[in-house]
Design a protein around this motif. Structure first.
Motif, PDB file in Angstrom:
ATOM      1  N   THR A  33       0.842  -1.372  -0.086  1.00 44.33           N
ATOM      2  CA  THR A  33       0.151  -0.020  -0.043  1.00 44.33           C
ATOM      3  C   THR A  33       0.801   1.222   0.005  1.00 44.33           C
ATOM      4  OG1 THR A  33      -1.722  -1.118   1.140  1.00 44.33           O
ATOM      5  CG2 THR A  33      -1.870   1.269   1.155  1.00 44.33           C
ATOM      6  N   ARG A  40       1.737   6.465  -7.118  1.00 39.21           N
ATOM      7  CA  ARG A  40       0.311   7.372  -7.534  1.00 39.21           C
ATOM      8  C   ARG A  40       0.716   8.876  -7.408  1.00 39.21           C
ATOM      9  NH1 ARG A  40      -5.416   5.197  -5.942  1.00 39.21           N
ATOM     10  NH2 ARG A  40      -5.806   7.120  -6.971  1.00 39.21           N
ATOM     11  N   ASP A  46      -3.059   8.402 -13.018  1.00 38.08           N
ATOM     12  CA  ASP A  46      -4.482   8.609 -13.034  1.00 38.08           C
ATOM     13  C   ASP A  46      -5.153   7.785 -11.857  1.00 38.08           C
ATOM     14  OD1 ASP A  46      -7.431   8.275 -13.729  1.00 38.08           O
ATOM     15  OD2 ASP A  46      -6.908   8.545 -15.815  1.00 38.08           O
ATOM     16  N   ARG A  48      -7.905   6.747 -11.436  1.00 39.19           N
ATOM     17  CA  ARG A  48      -9.088   5.764 -11.998  1.00 39.19           C
ATOM     18  C   ARG A  48      -8.452   4.305 -11.972  1.00 39.19           C
ATOM     19  NH1 ARG A  48     -11.170   7.282 -17.086  1.00 39.19           N
ATOM     20  NH2 ARG A  48      -9.035   7.982 -17.486  1.00 39.19           N
ATOM     21  N   PHE A  49      -7.413   4.165 -12.077  1.00 42.16           N
ATOM     22  CA  PHE A  49      -6.397   2.907 -12.341  1.00 42.16           C
ATOM     23  C   PHE A  49      -6.593   2.117 -10.994  1.00 42.16           C
ATOM     24  CE2 PHE A  49      -2.663   0.135 -12.215  1.00 42.16           C
ATOM     25  CZ  PHE A  49      -3.038  -0.775 -13.272  1.00 42.16           C
ATOM     26  N   ILE A  50      -7.698   0.863 -11.173  1.00 40.83           N
ATOM     27  CA  ILE A  50      -7.774   0.463  -9.941  1.00 40.83           C
ATOM     28  C   ILE A  50      -6.803  -0.609  -9.435  1.00 40.83           C
ATOM     29  CG2 ILE A  50      -8.427  -1.676 -11.280  1.00 40.83           C
ATOM     30  CD1 ILE A  50     -11.120  -1.907  -9.186  1.00 40.83           C
ATOM     31  N   GLY A  51      -5.774  -0.957 -10.233  1.00 34.97           N
ATOM     32  CA  GLY A  51      -4.895  -1.659  -9.611  1.00 34.97           C
ATOM     33  C   GLY A  51      -3.736  -0.851  -8.394  1.00 34.97           C
ATOM     34  N   LYS A  53      -5.200   1.217  -6.388  1.00 29.81           N
ATOM     35  CA  LYS A  53      -6.042   1.882  -5.365  1.00 29.81           C
ATOM     36  C   LYS A  53      -5.876   0.992  -4.093  1.00 29.81           C
ATOM     37  CE  LYS A  53      -9.665   3.772  -7.997  1.00 29.81           C
ATOM     38  NZ  LYS A  53     -11.163   4.001  -8.233  1.00 29.81           N
ATOM     39  N   MET A  56      -7.888  -2.174  -3.275  1.00 30.28           N
ATOM     40  CA  MET A  56      -7.680  -3.386  -4.123  1.00 30.28           C
ATOM     41  C   MET A  56      -6.157  -3.802  -3.829  1.00 30.28           C
ATOM     42  SD  MET A  56      -8.058  -5.410  -6.594  1.00 30.28           S
ATOM     43  CE  MET A  56      -9.188  -4.743  -7.684  1.00 30.28           C
ATOM     44  N   THR A  59      -6.520  -6.018  -0.298  1.00 29.65           N
ATOM     45  CA  THR A  59      -7.381  -7.161  -0.537  1.00 29.65           C
ATOM     46  C   THR A  59      -6.497  -7.999  -1.283  1.00 29.65           C
ATOM     47  OG1 THR A  59      -9.255  -5.899  -0.734  1.00 29.65           O
ATOM     48  CG2 THR A  59      -9.468  -8.145  -1.614  1.00 29.65           C
ATOM     49  N   GLN A 112      -8.885  -0.552 -20.019  1.00 25.18           N
ATOM     50  CA  GLN A 112      -8.551  -0.499 -18.401  1.00 25.18           C
ATOM     51  C   GLN A 112      -8.475   0.783 -18.053  1.00 25.18           C
ATOM     52  OE1 GLN A 112      -8.415  -1.397 -14.977  1.00 25.18           O
ATOM     53  NE2 GLN A 112      -7.512  -3.378 -15.986  1.00 25.18           N
TER      54      GLN A 112
END
Length: 145
Positions: A33, A40, A46, A48-51, A53, A56, A59, A112
């Motif tokens: 994390t 980031r 960006d 919006r990139f879920i990878g 976040k 994510m 988890t 993506q």
């Protein structure tokens, strides 16, 4: 040979292995994390990139680490060389898992959201950090005689 040479060291109880795996999972999730947040922010990726976040990352890391702990316990049931076999598997899995972020290189944001080559490359350390953390946690205190 004397009795000490032929004695088999008692196995670490499964509960202890699960505890070590859980602690390793939390440590690896925190490290991943931190890497994701720094990447980031520093690279202005960006959002919006879920990878990358945090939810994510946490988890995926927790799931992978606990699955790895379960795999180790399973291997341990069937072989006396569980530590060596698991070490090889963990390293191989980590290296092979890098294929996933590499596959994102050149991907379209339409496929993506928020993806970029920089974002994809930032995922690589997230795939490599958990294996050594888990190996150290599971096998700490082990020395070769």
């Amino acid at each position: 040979m004397n009795a000490v040479d032929t004695a088999v060291a008692p196995a670490v109880p499964a509960r202890t292995v699960w505890t070590r795996g859980a602690v390793a999972a939390v440590v690896a999730a925190a490290l991943n994390t931190a890497v994701a947040v720094v990447a980031r922010t520093a690279l202005d990726l960006d959002p919006r990139f879920i990878g990358l976040k945090p939810a994510m990352v946490i988890t995926a890391t927790l799931f992978t680490m606990l699955a790895g702990t379960g795999v180790f316990l399973l291997i341990r049931r069937f072989t006396a060389r569980a530590e060596r076999i698991f070490t090889i598997l963990a390293i191989a899995f980590a290296v092979l898992s890098v294929a996933s972020p590499i596959s994102l290189l050149g991907a379209s944001p339409a496929d993506q959201p928020g993806v970029s080559d920089a974002a994809a490359l930032c995922l690589i350390p997230l795939h490599l950090i958990p294996a050594p953390v888990l190996l150290v946690a599971l096998f700490r205190g082990k020395t070769k005689a």
